[in-house]
Design a protein around this motif. Structure first.
Motif, PDB file in Angstrom:
ATOM      1  N   UNK A  73       0.743  -1.275   0.132  1.00  0.00           N
ATOM      2  CA  UNK A  73       0.158  -0.024   0.093  1.00  0.00           C
ATOM      3  C   UNK A  73       1.005   1.154  -0.036  1.00  0.00           C
ATOM      4  N   UNK A  74       0.082   2.276   0.061  1.00  0.00           N
ATOM      5  CA  UNK A  74      -1.212   2.520   0.567  1.00  0.00           C
ATOM      6  C   UNK A  74      -2.141   2.344  -0.772  1.00  0.00           C
ATOM      7  N   UNK A  75      -3.281   1.634  -0.489  1.00  0.00           N
ATOM      8  CA  UNK A  75      -4.190   1.337  -1.586  1.00  0.00           C
ATOM      9  C   UNK A  75      -5.147   2.882  -1.497  1.00  0.00           C
ATOM     10  N   UNK A  76      -5.844   2.957  -2.852  1.00  0.00           N
ATOM     11  CA  UNK A  76      -6.605   3.815  -3.005  1.00  0.00           C
ATOM     12  C   UNK A  76      -7.811   3.396  -4.021  1.00  0.00           C
ATOM     13  N   UNK A  77      -8.694   4.118  -3.817  1.00  0.00           N
ATOM     14  CA  UNK A  77     -10.162   3.898  -4.703  1.00  0.00           C
ATOM     15  C   UNK A  77      -9.978   4.434  -6.129  1.00  0.00           C
ATOM     16  N   UNK A  78      -9.245   4.016  -6.829  1.00  0.00           N
ATOM     17  CA  UNK A  78      -9.076   4.391  -8.227  1.00  0.00           C
ATOM     18  C   UNK A  78     -10.161   4.342  -9.136  1.00  0.00           C
ATOM     19  N   UNK A  79     -11.303   3.471  -8.862  1.00  0.00           N
ATOM     20  CA  UNK A  79     -12.544   3.407  -9.791  1.00  0.00           C
ATOM     21  C   UNK A  79     -13.236   4.747  -9.835  1.00  0.00           C
ATOM     22  N   UNK A  80     -13.128   5.604  -9.020  1.00  0.00           N
ATOM     23  CA  UNK A  80     -13.916   6.678  -9.087  1.00  0.00           C
ATOM     24  C   UNK A  80     -13.519   7.798 -10.217  1.00  0.00           C
ATOM     25  N   UNK A  81     -11.887   7.640 -10.390  1.00  0.00           N
ATOM     26  CA  UNK A  81     -11.341   8.584 -11.440  1.00  0.00           C
ATOM     27  C   UNK A  81     -11.714   7.888 -12.645  1.00  0.00           C
ATOM     28  N   UNK A  82     -11.712   6.545 -12.734  1.00  0.00           N
ATOM     29  CA  UNK A  82     -11.795   5.764 -13.849  1.00  0.00           C
ATOM     30  C   UNK A  82     -13.041   5.955 -14.614  1.00  0.00           C
ATOM     31  N   UNK A  83     -14.091   6.090 -13.452  1.00  0.00           N
ATOM     32  CA  UNK A  83     -15.600   6.411 -13.954  1.00  0.00           C
ATOM     33  C   UNK A  83     -15.831   7.647 -14.279  1.00  0.00           C
ATOM     34  N   UNK A  84     -15.252   8.549 -13.790  1.00  0.00           N
ATOM     35  CA  UNK A  84     -15.298  10.077 -14.230  1.00  0.00           C
ATOM     36  C   UNK A  84     -14.601  10.313 -15.712  1.00  0.00           C
ATOM     37  N   UNK A  85     -13.477   9.573 -15.800  1.00  0.00           N
ATOM     38  CA  UNK A  85     -12.809   9.477 -17.395  1.00  0.00           C
ATOM     39  C   UNK A  85     -13.784   9.060 -18.201  1.00  0.00           C
ATOM     40  N   UNK A  86     -14.202   7.972 -18.085  1.00  0.00           N
ATOM     41  CA  UNK A  86     -15.394   7.250 -18.997  1.00  0.00           C
ATOM     42  C   UNK A  86     -16.552   8.098 -18.929  1.00  0.00           C
ATOM     43  N   UNK A  87     -17.178   8.685 -17.881  1.00  0.00           N
ATOM     44  CA  UNK A  87     -18.285   9.392 -18.315  1.00  0.00           C
ATOM     45  C   UNK A  87     -18.123  10.614 -19.175  1.00  0.00           C
ATOM     46  N   UNK A  88     -16.762  11.067 -18.823  1.00  0.00           N
ATOM     47  CA  UNK A  88     -16.650  12.486 -19.725  1.00  0.00           C
ATOM     48  C   UNK A  88     -16.421  12.012 -21.334  1.00  0.00           C
ATOM     49  N   UNK A  89     -15.846  10.774 -21.589  1.00  0.00           N
ATOM     50  CA  UNK A  89     -15.454  10.348 -23.017  1.00  0.00           C
ATOM     51  C   UNK A  89     -16.606   9.672 -23.528  1.00  0.00           C
ATOM     52  N   UNK A 115     -19.956  16.589 -18.346  1.00  0.00           N
ATOM     53  CA  UNK A 115     -18.935  17.576 -18.327  1.00  0.00           C
ATOM     54  C   UNK A 115     -18.488  17.720 -16.988  1.00  0.00           C
ATOM     55  N   UNK A 116     -17.491  17.001 -16.437  1.00  0.00           N
ATOM     56  CA  UNK A 116     -17.418  16.969 -15.187  1.00  0.00           C
ATOM     57  C   UNK A 116     -16.005  17.462 -14.562  1.00  0.00           C
ATOM     58  N   UNK A 117     -15.364  18.123 -15.575  1.00  0.00           N
ATOM     59  CA  UNK A 117     -14.262  18.904 -15.153  1.00  0.00           C
ATOM     60  C   UNK A 117     -12.871  18.193 -14.971  1.00  0.00           C
ATOM     61  N   UNK A 118     -12.731  16.908 -15.371  1.00  0.00           N
ATOM     62  CA  UNK A 118     -11.708  15.953 -15.101  1.00  0.00           C
ATOM     63  C   UNK A 118     -10.582  16.415 -16.320  1.00  0.00           C
ATOM     64  N   UNK A 119     -10.929  17.021 -17.182  1.00  0.00           N
ATOM     65  CA  UNK A 119      -9.733  17.484 -18.224  1.00  0.00           C
ATOM     66  C   UNK A 119      -8.962  18.669 -17.472  1.00  0.00           C
TER      67      UNK A 119
END
Length: 452
Positions: free
Chosen positions: A64-80, A85-89
């Protein structure tokens, strides 16, 4: 060539136009691709997350440390994919874990450090610090006033402490350093952070037509323990071309740049920076076949040196990650063990014959409502210092599927050995059902070494 047909290296990064979110770890041998995409892809959005992990998912990583990466991945897929328009870029492109010193422990559970966010890579505030390899085995900020050279006898069997690829946990590096040319800085007066690709630029020669050089960057603690930070190697025969290798001329001096693998690290005040140079890193790399002595040139107009990518201790921003979401276990499903990292990793050295043997074994098992799945892998390596041309490995692996009234076993055997001219390859595959052989096939080949 075979690899170039599907490679994006060279000028082909300009053709890459796919929005990409890359996730990796500093203990994963594939981490270099993240830095290369960030720095070289100009015609597509690239975002990256690089943690202290091995080849695993960040929510269940070791260490570790471990983190919750799936939140960021979901936001990336939601945008593309959904046009949200979630501001990830608008956020920093690169989120990276700065590793701090830890003792050389292959069982460490969590890497100390902190996260930083960068808008570009390399970071805009990166600067290069150059340290010169000096005759008193030191790293200094000035070129040695007198040119000199140091000799190193080739010891083919060293290297196990550096792991099986450039992505493992590693143990104390002092056993390898004892047979390497080692250069240390003075104790640091302040904490020093690096992020990027360190470079070793060496002036070398060899008494044999084939030689490899390996550079390992380490952190020397005040108690003398040595933790490897990163490293890399370069074939002398491939100094000008990987596709058209050529012999070395005995005694001729060659310029040999070695770009070490992508890393982050904070050297603590009072610690020393170490660069160690060797001609073997076995069993990670197959040994060159000739006994020899190599030389390293110090000082002069093209002095051997180490270049470090320094960054400020304080970043422009720090990201925040959520703790991993707990995934409820599936009913009647249980897994245990792993084939990698192995459960057993041993090394023995015969003092009479000079032969070293290294072996590892890994097993995993998964239970399902329909039955059981088991995997087994083991590999052994044998090499003697007096005959580096005679190297060999033996490997066995199997996958077993246990069903009610039926057991299927897929198994494989691999043997590879060498002499001065050739590699010898033998492989077998077998399939059995309830202990009865159903199918088998074997392969044998002799492959010219071709400057290997």
């Amino acid at each position: 060539g075979f690899w170039q047909r599907a490679s994006i290296a060279g000028d082909q990064y300009a053709q890459y136009k796919v929005p990409t979110f890359m996730i990796g770890g500093f203990l994963d041998g594939y981490r270099d691709s993240i830095g290369r995409f960030l720095s070289r892809v100009k015609n597509a959005p690239v975002k990256a997350l690089l943690g202290p992990w091995n080849h695993s998912f960040p929510d269940d990583a070791q260490p570790g440390p471990t983190i919750e990466w799936r939140v960021e991945a979901t936001r990336w897929w939601d945008y593309w994919l959904k046009g949200k328009q979630n501001g990830i870029l608008d956020e920093p492109r690169f989120e990276v874990y700065m590793r701090h010193w830890y003792p050389p422990d292959p069982n460490i559970a969590e890497i100390p450090g902190d996260w930083r966010a960068e808008n570009s890579f390399p970071p805009a505030n990166t600067h290069t610090e150059t340290l010169y390899l000096s005759p008193n085995h030191s790293l200094r900020s000035s070129v040695p006033p007198v040119a000199d050279s140091e000799l190193l006898k080739y010891v083919p069997t060293i290297g196990a402490e550096a792991g099986f690829w450039w992505g493992d946990f590693t143990t104390d590096q002092r056993p390898i350093d004892a047979f390497s040319l080692v250069y240390d800085s003075e104790p640091l007066e302040k904490d020093t952070a690096i992020l990027g690709w360190p470079k070793a630029l060496l002036q070398v020669s060899a008494t044999a037509p084939l030689a490899d050089w390996f550079a390992r960057l380490s952190d020397v603690a005040p108690d003398g323990t040595v933790t490897m930070v990163t490293g890399a190697g370069q074939s002398g025969a491939q100094r000008d071309s990987r596709t058209n290798p050529t012999d070395l001329v005995s005694g001729q001096i060659y310029s040999l740049p070695i770009e070490l693998h992508l890393t982050s690290w904070v050297f603590q005040r009072g610690h020393r920076i170490r660069l160690a140079i060797s001609n073997a890193l076995w069993p990670m790399i197959w040994p060159t076949p000739f006994p020899m002595t190599t030389s390293l040139q110090l000082g002069g107009a093209t002095a051997s040196r180490l270049e470090l990518p320094l960054v400020p201790l304080e970043p422009v921003a720090r990201p925040h990650f959520f703790a991993p979401e707990e995934t409820p276990p599936l009913d009647n499903v249980k897994s245990e063990g792993d084939t990698w990292p192995p459960q057993v990793w041993t090394q023995t050295h015969d003092l009479l014959t000079g032969i070293t043997r290294i072996s590892w074994i890994g097993d995993d098992s998964s239970h399902y409502p329909w039955g059981r799945l088991k995997d087994h892998e083991q590999m052994s390596y044998v090499l003697g210092d007096a005959h580096p041309e005679k190297s060999s490995i033996h490997a066995e692996g199997s996958t077993t599927v246990e069903l009610p009234g039926r057991t299927l076993v897929w198994s494989v055997i691999l043997d590879v050995s060498s002499d001065q001219q050739n590699f010898y390859y033998h492989s077998e595959r077998h399939l059995t059902e309830n202990g009865k052989l159903i199918r088998e096939k074997s392969w044998d080949d002799k492959i010219p070494r071709d400057h290997q």
